[in-house]
Write a protein that holds these residues in place. Sequence first.
Motif, PDB file in Angstrom:
ATOM      1  N   ASN A 322      -5.579   7.447 -17.906  1.00 35.47           N
ATOM      2  CA  ASN A 322      -6.395   7.669 -19.106  1.00 35.47           C
ATOM      3  C   ASN A 322      -7.886   7.718 -18.795  1.00 35.47           C
ATOM      4  OD1 ASN A 322      -4.025   7.608 -20.649  1.00 35.47           O
ATOM      5  ND2 ASN A 322      -4.107   5.370 -20.832  1.00 35.47           N
ATOM      6  N   LYS A 323      -8.226   7.621 -17.491  1.00 33.21           N
ATOM      7  CA  LYS A 323      -9.620   7.659 -17.030  1.00 33.21           C
ATOM      8  C   LYS A 323     -10.470   6.540 -17.615  1.00 33.21           C
ATOM      9  CE  LYS A 323      -9.550  12.589 -15.925  1.00 33.21           C
ATOM     10  NZ  LYS A 323      -8.097  12.678 -16.024  1.00 33.21           N
ATOM     11  N   GLU A 324      -9.814   5.412 -17.895  1.00 33.73           N
ATOM     12  CA  GLU A 324     -10.557   4.233 -18.328  1.00 33.73           C
ATOM     13  C   GLU A 324     -11.182   3.529 -17.129  1.00 33.73           C
ATOM     14  OE1 GLU A 324      -7.456   2.091 -20.172  1.00 33.73           O
ATOM     15  OE2 GLU A 324      -7.300   3.409 -21.922  1.00 33.73           O
ATOM     16  N   LYS A 325     -10.523   3.631 -15.987  1.00 40.53           N
ATOM     17  CA  LYS A 325     -11.037   3.064 -14.736  1.00 40.53           C
ATOM     18  C   LYS A 325     -11.127   4.185 -13.708  1.00 40.53           C
ATOM     19  CE  LYS A 325     -10.834  -1.057 -16.575  1.00 40.53           C
ATOM     20  NZ  LYS A 325     -10.444  -0.556 -17.894  1.00 40.53           N
ATOM     21  N   ASP A 326     -11.903   3.913 -12.620  1.00 39.45           N
ATOM     22  CA  ASP A 326     -12.180   4.961 -11.639  1.00 39.45           C
ATOM     23  C   ASP A 326     -11.245   4.933 -10.440  1.00 39.45           C
ATOM     24  OD1 ASP A 326     -14.364   5.830 -13.171  1.00 39.45           O
ATOM     25  OD2 ASP A 326     -15.642   4.289 -12.294  1.00 39.45           O
ATOM     26  N   LEU A 327     -10.828   3.740 -10.029  1.00 38.06           N
ATOM     27  CA  LEU A 327      -9.986   3.695  -8.828  1.00 38.06           C
ATOM     28  C   LEU A 327      -9.220   2.381  -8.717  1.00 38.06           C
ATOM     29  CD1 LEU A 327     -11.433   1.796  -6.367  1.00 38.06           C
ATOM     30  CD2 LEU A 327     -13.076   3.653  -6.487  1.00 38.06           C
ATOM     31  N   ILE A 328      -8.144   2.424  -7.932  1.00 38.53           N
ATOM     32  CA  ILE A 328      -7.392   1.236  -7.499  1.00 38.53           C
ATOM     33  C   ILE A 328      -7.379   1.294  -5.980  1.00 38.53           C
ATOM     34  CG2 ILE A 328      -5.211  -0.033  -7.599  1.00 38.53           C
ATOM     35  CD1 ILE A 328      -4.509   1.648 -10.093  1.00 38.53           C
ATOM     36  N   PHE A 329      -7.798   0.226  -5.295  1.00 36.89           N
ATOM     37  CA  PHE A 329      -7.931   0.309  -3.838  1.00 36.89           C
ATOM     38  C   PHE A 329      -6.730  -0.211  -3.065  1.00 36.89           C
ATOM     39  CE2 PHE A 329     -10.636  -3.513  -4.923  1.00 36.89           C
ATOM     40  CZ  PHE A 329      -9.715  -4.474  -4.548  1.00 36.89           C
ATOM     41  N   SER A 330      -5.622  -0.523  -3.741  1.00 34.84           N
ATOM     42  CA  SER A 330      -4.426  -1.003  -3.037  1.00 34.84           C
ATOM     43  C   SER A 330      -3.186  -0.394  -3.675  1.00 34.84           C
ATOM     44  CB  SER A 330      -4.348  -2.534  -3.098  1.00 34.84           C
ATOM     45  OG  SER A 330      -4.423  -2.975  -4.447  1.00 34.84           O
ATOM     46  N   VAL A 331      -2.862   0.838  -3.272  1.00 36.85           N
ATOM     47  CA  VAL A 331      -1.752   1.548  -3.905  1.00 36.85           C
ATOM     48  C   VAL A 331      -1.185   2.567  -2.913  1.00 36.85           C
ATOM     49  CG1 VAL A 331      -3.178   3.395  -4.867  1.00 36.85           C
ATOM     50  CG2 VAL A 331      -1.099   2.728  -6.072  1.00 36.85           C
ATOM     51  N   GLY A 332       0.074   2.959  -3.135  1.00 34.86           N
ATOM     52  CA  GLY A 332       0.709   3.981  -2.299  1.00 34.86           C
ATOM     53  C   GLY A 332       0.811   5.304  -3.040  1.00 34.86           C
ATOM     54  N   GLU A 333       0.779   6.396  -2.291  1.00 33.63           N
ATOM     55  CA  GLU A 333       0.845   7.726  -2.888  1.00 33.63           C
ATOM     56  C   GLU A 333       2.295   8.124  -3.148  1.00 33.63           C
ATOM     57  OE1 GLU A 333       0.059  12.268  -1.344  1.00 33.63           O
ATOM     58  OE2 GLU A 333      -1.391  10.725  -0.743  1.00 33.63           O
ATOM     59  N   THR A 334       2.596   8.582  -4.387  1.00 36.42           N
ATOM     60  CA  THR A 334       3.931   9.094  -4.723  1.00 36.42           C
ATOM     61  C   THR A 334       3.781  10.408  -5.487  1.00 36.42           C
ATOM     62  OG1 THR A 334       3.994   7.884  -6.819  1.00 36.42           O
ATOM     63  CG2 THR A 334       4.889   6.758  -4.888  1.00 36.42           C
ATOM     64  N   LYS A 335       4.888  11.139  -5.600  1.00 36.23           N
ATOM     65  CA  LYS A 335       4.841  12.453  -6.244  1.00 36.23           C
ATOM     66  C   LYS A 335       4.400  12.370  -7.707  1.00 36.23           C
ATOM     67  CE  LYS A 335       8.353  14.701  -3.366  1.00 36.23           C
ATOM     68  NZ  LYS A 335       9.698  15.314  -3.348  1.00 36.23           N
ATOM     69  N   ASP A 336       4.955  11.399  -8.470  1.00 35.40           N
ATOM     70  CA  ASP A 336       4.618  11.332  -9.896  1.00 35.40           C
ATOM     71  C   ASP A 336       3.176  10.895 -10.120  1.00 35.40           C
ATOM     72  OD1 ASP A 336       5.228   8.876  -8.869  1.00 35.40           O
ATOM     73  OD2 ASP A 336       6.123   8.093 -10.706  1.00 35.40           O
ATOM     74  N   ARG A 337       2.635  10.056  -9.228  1.00 36.51           N
ATOM     75  CA  ARG A 337       1.242   9.619  -9.382  1.00 36.51           C
ATOM     76  C   ARG A 337       0.257  10.735  -9.061  1.00 36.51           C
ATOM     77  NH1 ARG A 337       2.280   3.977  -6.160  1.00 36.51           N
ATOM     78  NH2 ARG A 337       3.782   3.096  -7.640  1.00 36.51           N
ATOM     79  N   LEU A 386      11.960   3.717  -2.204  1.00 38.12           N
ATOM     80  CA  LEU A 386      13.403   3.490  -2.059  1.00 38.12           C
ATOM     81  C   LEU A 386      14.199   4.410  -2.974  1.00 38.12           C
ATOM     82  CD1 LEU A 386      13.551  -0.404  -1.802  1.00 38.12           C
ATOM     83  CD2 LEU A 386      14.148   1.215  -0.013  1.00 38.12           C
ATOM     84  N   ARG A 387      13.692   4.602  -4.198  1.00 36.62           N
ATOM     85  CA  ARG A 387      14.426   5.431  -5.156  1.00 36.62           C
ATOM     86  C   ARG A 387      14.486   6.882  -4.701  1.00 36.62           C
ATOM     87  NH1 ARG A 387      12.028   5.001 -10.950  1.00 36.62           N
ATOM     88  NH2 ARG A 387      10.488   6.396 -10.007  1.00 36.62           N
ATOM     89  N   GLU A 388      13.382   7.374  -4.078  1.00 39.26           N
ATOM     90  CA  GLU A 388      13.371   8.746  -3.580  1.00 39.26           C
ATOM     91  C   GLU A 388      14.282   8.901  -2.368  1.00 39.26           C
ATOM     92  OE1 GLU A 388       9.396   9.909  -2.760  1.00 39.26           O
ATOM     93  OE2 GLU A 388       8.729   9.749  -4.835  1.00 39.26           O
ATOM     94  N   LYS A 389      14.288   7.882  -1.490  1.00 38.37           N
ATOM     95  CA  LYS A 389      15.037   7.980  -0.241  1.00 38.37           C
ATOM     96  C   LYS A 389      16.505   7.612  -0.417  1.00 38.37           C
ATOM     97  CE  LYS A 389      14.993   8.574   4.296  1.00 38.37           C
ATOM     98  NZ  LYS A 389      14.671   9.850   4.917  1.00 38.37           N
ATOM     99  N   TYR A 390      16.761   6.551  -1.217  1.00 34.86           N
ATOM    100  CA  TYR A 390      18.137   6.061  -1.395  1.00 34.86           C
ATOM    101  C   TYR A 390      18.423   5.888  -2.890  1.00 34.86           C
ATOM    102  CZ  TYR A 390      17.451   4.881   3.537  1.00 34.86           C
ATOM    103  OH  TYR A 390      17.168   4.935   4.871  1.00 34.86           O
ATOM    104  N   PRO A 391      18.617   7.000  -3.598  1.00 34.67           N
ATOM    105  CA  PRO A 391      18.793   6.911  -5.066  1.00 34.67           C
ATOM    106  C   PRO A 391      20.061   6.171  -5.495  1.00 34.67           C
ATOM    107  CG  PRO A 391      19.237   9.135  -4.258  1.00 34.67           C
ATOM    108  CD  PRO A 391      18.655   8.380  -3.114  1.00 34.67           C
ATOM    109  N   LYS A 392      21.040   6.030  -4.607  1.00 39.80           N
ATOM    110  CA  LYS A 392      22.310   5.405  -4.985  1.00 39.80           C
ATOM    111  C   LYS A 392      22.319   3.888  -4.766  1.00 39.80           C
ATOM    112  CE  LYS A 392      25.113   9.551  -4.245  1.00 39.80           C
ATOM    113  NZ  LYS A 392      26.298  10.140  -3.556  1.00 39.80           N
TER     114      LYS A 392
END
Length: 927
Positions: A322-337, A386-392
């Motif tokens: 929502n662009k309320e904040k500018d950044l998070i400095f501890s996060v991993g990159e995923t397709k949906d993000r 894990l969900r992307e790699k091992y969905p079952k």
Amino acid sequence: MFTQKIFLKTIVLFFFIFLLQSNANQTQFKVSYDPDYAPFSYELNGKAEGLFVDFWRLWAEENHYNIKFINGVTWDNSINLAKEKKVDFFLGTNAYEDWMKSSKNYYKLATSLFIHKENDKGFSKDASYIIGIIGSDYEELLKENFKNSEIIIYENYLEAFKDFSTRKIDLIYDDKVAIEYFALQNGYFHLIRSIKLFSNTFKISAISENENLVKLFDEGFKKLKPEDLASVESKWIIHNEQRIYEDIENLTQLTQEEKDFIKSKTFKISLSRSWEPFSFLSINKAGGISTEIWELIAKKLGLKYEFFVSNNFSEQLSSIKNKEKDLIFSVGETKDRKKYAIFTKPYKSFPLSIVTLKDENFIENMNYLFNKKIAVGENFTAHKILREKYPKLDFLLVKSIKEGLAAVDEKKAYAFVDIKPVLAYNIKKLNFDSLKITGNTGLSFDMSIMIRDDYQILQSILNKAILSLNENEINSIIKRWENVQFEKNFDYKTLWVLLGLTSLFFIPLIYFNQQNLRKSKNLKILVNERTKELEILNEELEERIEEKTKELRRANYLLDEAQTIAKLGSFGYSIKKKELKWSNEHYKIFGLFVGEIKPSLATFFSFIHPDDKKRVKKEFLKSFRIKRKYSFEFKILLRDETIKYIQLTSKITKFSNEGKPLFVIGTILDLTKIKKLELEKREQDTLLAQQSKMAAMGEMLENIAHQWRQPLSVISTASTGMQLQLEINKKVDEKFLLDSINSINKQSQYLSKTIEDFRNFFNPNKLVQYFDIKDCIEKSLYLVDSRLKKYNIEVIKDMENIKVKTLESELVQILLNILNNAIDAIESNKISRPVICINTYKENDSLIIEIKDNAGGIPKNIINRILEPYFTTKHKSQGTGIGLYMSNEIITKHLKGKILVSNCTFLVDDSHYKGALFTLSLPIEAK
């Protein structure tokens, strides 16, 4: 015909455009790699890793391609996959074979020679060494520079280093970084030392069989940013002086636009309240690994910022979205993000680990977790990966780390998965003494900075800062947090006061007694411990001796079996002690029982055949003066008068300080069966040669008969005419008589000349001499001229005046065999307009002769057999099947050339023909 040519050219043009377009549209590629070429390419947990692998991944990501890396097992096999078109590319090397199409250089490597570290003797290119290389790409280069040395090719570094450590080879030559990396990783680094005797620099390119794919790679590589390439390289190449891409210092300079942007902003940072040990709030102050790394980045850039604490991770993500904040400095990159945010380069990668109860065994891979309940943080990056790699997988979603660890502790879940530092930190902090980290998933969490998607310029600024971070600083921060100790809530104050008061009464009484007891007890414990250690060491030593003895016996058994199978004996001779030892197979080859006699040089020479004894003694003494491997052949005479043929190979393996030979090892190989086969083959070749001569003589007589038919007819007509005039008129007209006599004389001279010509052409002249190839071919055509005229065969010649030095009579025999075969094929197939084309030209240092006919060609199922002995397509009354075989034998063994046989199509006077093509290639000047 002109319209037809235009149509064909148009079809070819459209086909070429189609190929280019298909390559241009290709987005999925297979790339082969050598799994034993660390740090440039290797396999880890079934996945390709290494510097070159990361370059290719960067190329694919930037160009939106998909890459599948194919493990080629060995270097040569990996390259052959590209040659055979089973993959699109080989990862990277210099183009050293003709088929290789190479991209522009994307890296360069320095090669070096390595020796044993304790070896301090001088090295020279002219000396004799055994040099090991991995793969065959440096073989020709080393043979050219070390002419007296033996080059051994290994499939992998492990086998090469095994032989290097046991002194079976003297030196190793390969890429300097690759050798040092392997040696460091596998415990050989203490053995090696590079020397400056010979080194080289090789440029690395993408390799493909397809030129268009290479162009595609080059176009894509242009898009890669220097700072990205430098970042990848710095991950794998530690020393700055070994890197080739631009210095990080230059890549991290901010532009004026970037400086203005950060000067005008105070950045709003979303901080997790409790994601220990990465980012959390403690006594109203931000702390954790990522927090401290962020503070390093902010300090480098001079950023202004303020923290805004979020209660959970989902809340943090919403604030960026929502662009309320500018950044998070501890996060991993995923397709949906990535749909609503942008990410920096990872500043550190952490393994995803598995926590279970302490009584569980080590978990080797994720397969063990299937059909088990696995706790994971809801919407945590670990959950996404894990969900992307091992969905079952059967997930139990939890809200916090504490809830996930508790689920395992209470047996609601079998395991909890998250980032390793998070798990280790919280197990200690939350006192989960019943839990442990049991294994890794094989997946990793790349820690990045997540930025609102309208701050593209901030992404560039932060990437430059991340590039400039010192790896040691980051590791120091991580290590400090891994070693954090937590105090348990227990008040020891009262206990210590009571113990202190009590100790005041008892210390004076028991002090001396305790001192003596302690010394005695410590000494006894120390003696017992040392005794147990010695007993354990003794047992281990005995077990190792027994194991090594078994291995040695097994090795000796396998060596004896191998020698028996190969008919290969071995020996060792101490020159100083004059002691000779034979292997079991050595005794057997000499017709003796094992141990029947004591080996000695005198015994050895007693078996040498009288014809060879003098020569063998000279050869044996000569081998003592040569430092490299030496071989020679001779005959031995056994006790039962059996003659055997032997090949002896020896090498001096030990020298004195003065350079005198001390010890010789060698082998003897039983060549008796091989020699018998060679003798049989020579006899067979002699028979075939005789048959070929008889066949050639028959063809010669047939040609003479053709040449004589017309002259004999003229002579017969003239003599018959004179006889008729004499019988009718009782006399012969004087003019008619003179004309007839002149005609008979002229035809007789022609017959004599024909005989002389044939005698000259088949004269067995074995002298190598210069002659013009054009004259040689004309002579051959003259010999078959009558047959050519008989079948109205047109001979089309395109010949250059080329002087060659070889055996002319043998070349004539080859040409006659090929021409006669062509004439037979034309006659057999009843060709309406028979044609034989002869072309000659020079190619490098070779003469090329092409002879083709329009008899329809040779069937595909027999074309590979027509040079075999006794193989013929004619009736047995017409051919023996040895003409072409002998032609092949003559050109390969006598003229040092070769024959190639194929079918071809060609154009004569706008007419298309198909037939056989014989291509002769022989050196311009025979040696």
